[in-house]
Design a protein around this motif. Structure first.
Motif, PDB file in Angstrom:
ATOM      1  N   GLU A 286       0.919   4.055  -2.911  1.00  0.00           N
ATOM      2  CA  GLU A 286       0.609   5.458  -2.634  1.00  0.00           C
ATOM      3  C   GLU A 286       1.740   6.378  -3.104  1.00  0.00           C
ATOM      4  O   GLU A 286       1.493   7.466  -3.643  1.00  0.00           O
ATOM      5  CB  GLU A 286       0.355   5.650  -1.144  1.00  0.00           C
ATOM      6  CG  GLU A 286      -0.958   5.045  -0.656  1.00  0.00           C
ATOM      7  CD  GLU A 286      -1.134   5.187   0.841  1.00  0.00           C
ATOM      8  OE1 GLU A 286      -0.165   5.616   1.513  1.00  0.00           O
ATOM      9  OE2 GLU A 286      -2.234   4.858   1.346  1.00  0.00           O
TER      10      GLU A 286
ATOM     11  N   ARG B 100       1.346   9.176  -5.839  1.00  0.00           N
ATOM     12  CA  ARG B 100       1.686  10.586  -5.598  1.00  0.00           C
ATOM     13  C   ARG B 100       2.636  11.108  -6.679  1.00  0.00           C
ATOM     14  O   ARG B 100       2.537  12.252  -7.111  1.00  0.00           O
ATOM     15  CB  ARG B 100       2.326  10.749  -4.221  1.00  0.00           C
ATOM     16  CG  ARG B 100       1.348  10.720  -3.070  1.00  0.00           C
ATOM     17  CD  ARG B 100       1.977  11.253  -1.799  1.00  0.00           C
ATOM     18  NE  ARG B 100       3.127  10.453  -1.393  1.00  0.00           N
ATOM     19  CZ  ARG B 100       3.058   9.388  -0.591  1.00  0.00           C
ATOM     20  NH1 ARG B 100       1.876   8.995  -0.128  1.00  0.00           N
ATOM     21  NH2 ARG B 100       4.141   8.722  -0.261  1.00  0.00           N
TER      22      ARG B 100
ATOM     23  N   ARG C   7       0.827  -1.211   0.000  1.00  0.00           N
ATOM     24  CA  ARG C   7       0.000   0.000   0.000  1.00  0.00           C
ATOM     25  C   ARG C   7       0.856   1.254   0.000  1.00  0.00           C
ATOM     26  O   ARG C   7       0.601   2.207  -0.758  1.00  0.00           O
ATOM     27  CB  ARG C   7      -0.920  -0.008   1.217  1.00  0.00           C
ATOM     28  CG  ARG C   7      -1.777   1.241   1.345  1.00  0.00           C
ATOM     29  CD  ARG C   7      -2.670   1.170   2.572  1.00  0.00           C
ATOM     30  NE  ARG C   7      -1.919   1.096   3.803  1.00  0.00           N
ATOM     31  CZ  ARG C   7      -1.369   2.141   4.422  1.00  0.00           C
ATOM     32  NH1 ARG C   7      -1.479   3.366   3.900  1.00  0.00           N
ATOM     33  NH2 ARG C   7      -0.706   1.990   5.542  1.00  0.00           N
TER      34      ARG C   7
END
Length: 702
Positions: A370, A374, A366
């Motif tokens: 992420e 980003r 995860r």
């Protein structure tokens, strides 16, 4: 609400553990409820049956014993002898004697001679001897055939008994018949009683003759105290109930208590069957109870006596269902507590194993995803990190993903994800470079389109004046143009028809942006092509609509534009105008001190481009010096505040009325500032175009 995988995993563990426990508790409670209620109901039914049998047996024995004593003692003969002594009195004398005695009776004490004569005669002594050997009898007394008291074991509440219901019922009975009244409070004996009354007959020379009535009062407390059915500390409610549902007595802790209550009508109806039974009923209306019941009946089949007057009665034993279920609920709580403890232990163990083998690797995945996300969305969000920092963070986390070793599908997923993530970062870097180049190119094109659209609009205003030398009237022009984006669908044009005639055209193309701006360019070209018809507003709009519809028809898109065309003639001091579905301009008539719309209720004036052929109507009116005309698009009055309430045309008109003496430039700036203030904090979301013209002196002053 978004839950992390740890929360979901804990939830799954808890549900998977609690579900079997809940099912087991539901099943246990269901069977426990049925078993507890059934066993308690059967126990109450058997107890009520035993109570009914014992009471019936006791009453039967006492009645038979009393009747045998009556027969053996030849009570009727002694009553006849006593009656013979008093038979010498006339009827009037007897009634006078009865009334006098009845009046004196309350004042007599047990020691008085009159009372002692009643209590110490042969009949009274026989009855006292019988009571001494039978403790269940509280009182016995005898009246003659007209109701006078002739013998008693103690002083009664009344001397003359003929007005009592029991006496009137007994006097009508034949020999070997008795009247039974169950469970009353006897004021004379001062006990809760079961009253037995029967007539006394004596055989004479002329036949069988009624000589009196005897009444015996059974002490109900002594009978009920002999029935010990339950532990005194855990006894249910025990009551005797009649057919109407009225509770005669409550037997609790070997005490008999009269009650003034009724049980629930539905429960009372259940009792009326001939057989004992049990069930669940709302006995006391509000609380569900387990109830057992049995009918109380006298059986004198082996005797010549016949019983009358006994009301149907039932022995009722019940307990609040909550108390019946208390042991089951207590056991359910114990099982629940133990089950929750075991579930907590096993859930913690399962979570510890799953956290190391599942949750931690997924957390690494995860965090890496992420970071990659980003990096990909860096251009869309506030730049908290530089591109180099984001790429470095993503690479570090992807290395952590590659280190996952669980020897299962998660390890395979981590390896593939790390490869995919690295490829995405490479593609992202290349894509961002290409997008930056394209964005710069598009931005340059938009800036060019904006400059081009602005230059298509009037860069200056024509010098319009009256042709008469003595007439110093001229025109002052002013406009404000604010597109919602780089380019706009709002535009206007000023057409110089002659030295004293000018046409002002304003339009609002549906939508915003590049497409609307392109349509404004088309309209501008068409306006220039039909400029020869500019002095006739209706004809001008009709030709413009026809040409415009032909150009957009083949596009297959619904495109239209609202428009308003105004021709101001200083030579004839008139203004002519026509509308194509456009908001009505406002006239500030300073001569009359009012603000009026030019086309307040215009219908059948479709927007440009909707139909191939449309007819429009020309309106005209006289003009005066210092008149001011304000033309605008719908973005001016359709802006809304924070609550979604539009500014509205009425508020715009009120603003002009309040500031009609203000000059054109200041007034239009005031309008824009007002709507900007009104639309805070979200700002204006539509194109704005305002065009104003004012009749003034040639010097430019009103």
């Amino acid at each position: 609400m978004n839950f992390r995988i740890r929360t979901k995993f804990i939830g799954i563990l808890v549900i998977a553990s609690l579900l079997p426990l809940v099912i087991a508790l539901i099943v246990f409670r269901w069977f426990g409820e049925h078993y507890s209620r059934e066993s308690e109901g059967i126990r109450f039914k058997e107890a009520a049956t035993h109570f009914s049998y014992s009471m019936t047996k006791s009453l039967t024995c006492e009645i038979k014993l009393f009747n045998q004593w009556r027969l053996l003692s030849e009570i009727a003969s002694n009553v006849e002898a006593d009656h013979a002594i008093q038979s010498g009195l006339s009827e009037t004398e007897r009634m006078a004697e009865i009334e006098a005695t009845e009046a004196l009776w309350p004042t007599l004490t047990p020691d008085s001679a009159r009372i002692q004569a009643l209590l110490q005669n042969d009949l009274s002594l026989q009855m006292q001897a019988f009571m001494a050997s039978n403790q269940h009898f509280a009182e016995i007394f005898i009246t003659d055939r007209i109701g006078r008291l002739i013998a008693a074991t103690q002083k009664t509440s009344d001397y003359w008994q003929a007005d009592e219901a029991w006496w009137q019922a007994a006097i009508l009975l034949d020999e070997n018949m008795l009247n039974l009244e169950a469970l009353n409070y006897d004021e004379s004996a001062q006990v809760h009683s079961i009253d037995i009354s029967l007539p006394l007959y004596q055989v004479t020379a002329t036949g069988r003759e009624l000589v009196g009535v005897i009444k015996a009062v059974l002490n109900a407390s002594n009978i009920f105290q002999s029935f010990t059915l339950f532990d005194l500390n855990d006894a249910p409610t025990q009551e005797v109930v009649i057919e109407s549902g009225e509770v005669l007595v409550n037997i609790q802790n070997s005490q008999i208590t009269p009650l003034t209550k009724r049980i629930n009508p539905k429960a009372a109806a259940r009792l009326r069957g001939p057989q004992p039974g049990w069930g669940l009923e709302y006995v006391d209306n509000d609380e569900l109870s387990v109830i057992g019941y049995a009918p109380i009946r006298l059986h004198l089949d082996d005797s010549d006596l016949q019983v009358y007057g006994l009301r149907p009665m039932w022995a009722v034993i019940y307990r609040d269902d909550a108390l019946v279920m208390a042991p089951v609920n207590r056991r359910v709580r114990q099982i629940t507590q133990i089950g929750i403890l075991l579930i907590g232990i096993f859930a913690c163990m399962g979570y510890a194993i799953a956290s190391r083998k599942i949750i931690q690797p997924i957390t690494k995945l995860r965090l890496a995803s992420e970071a990659v996300s980003r990096t990909v969305r860096l251009g869309e969000q506030p730049k908290r990190h530089s591109e180099q920092q984001a790429a470095l963070e993503s690479s570090t986390l992807l290395e952590g993903v590659r280190s996952i070793q669980t020897k299962d599908e998660i390890e395979d997923l981590a390896r593939e994800f790390a490869f995919m993530g690295q490829r995405i970062l490479s593609y992202q870097e290349k894509l961002e470079s290409e997008i930056a180049l394209k964005t710069d190119e598009i931005q340059r094109d938009l800036e060019f389109a904006r400059d081009f659209q602005v230059k298509m609009m009037p860069q200056g205003y024509p010098h319009i004046k009256s042709p008469f030398k003595n007439d110093m009237i001229g025109l002052d022009f002013y406009h404000i143009y604010k597109p919602a984006s780089s380019v706009s669908g709002d535009f206007f044009d000023v057409l110089e028809i002659s030295d004293s005639i000018v046409g002002i055209f304003i339009a609002d193309v549906m939508g915003h942006g590049v497409r609307s701006a392109l349509v404004t360019a088309i309209l501008t070209t068409l306006i220039n092509n039909i400029k020869s018809h500019a002095d006739q507003p209706a004809e001008f709009l009709k030709l413009l609509n026809s040409h415009f519809h032909k150009m957009i028809y083949n596009s297959g898109e619904l495109i239209f534009a609202s428009a308003f065309y105004l021709v101001l003639d200083l030579e004839n001091k008139t203004v002519r105008y026509a509308s194509a579905g456009h908001p009505s301009p406002l006239l500030v008539d300073r001569h009359d001190g009012r603000v009026v719309p030019l086309t307040p209720h215009l219908t059948n004036n479709p927007a440009l481009g909707l139909f191939p052929e449309s007819d429009y109507q020309t309106f005209s009116r006289a003009i005066n010096k210092h008149d001011l005309f304000l033309m605008f698009t719908d973005g001016v009055f359709e802006c809304s505040d924070g609550d979604g309430v539009e500014f509205g045309q009425a508020r715009l008109q009120q603003l002009l009325e309040a500031n009609q003496s203000t000059d054109l430039h200041t007034l239009m700036d005031l309008i824009v500032n007002t709507i900007n203030q009104y639309a805070r904090p979200h700002g204006l979301d539509d194109d704005i175009c305002l065009v104003g013209l004012e009749l003034c002196d040639r010097s430019g002053q009103r």
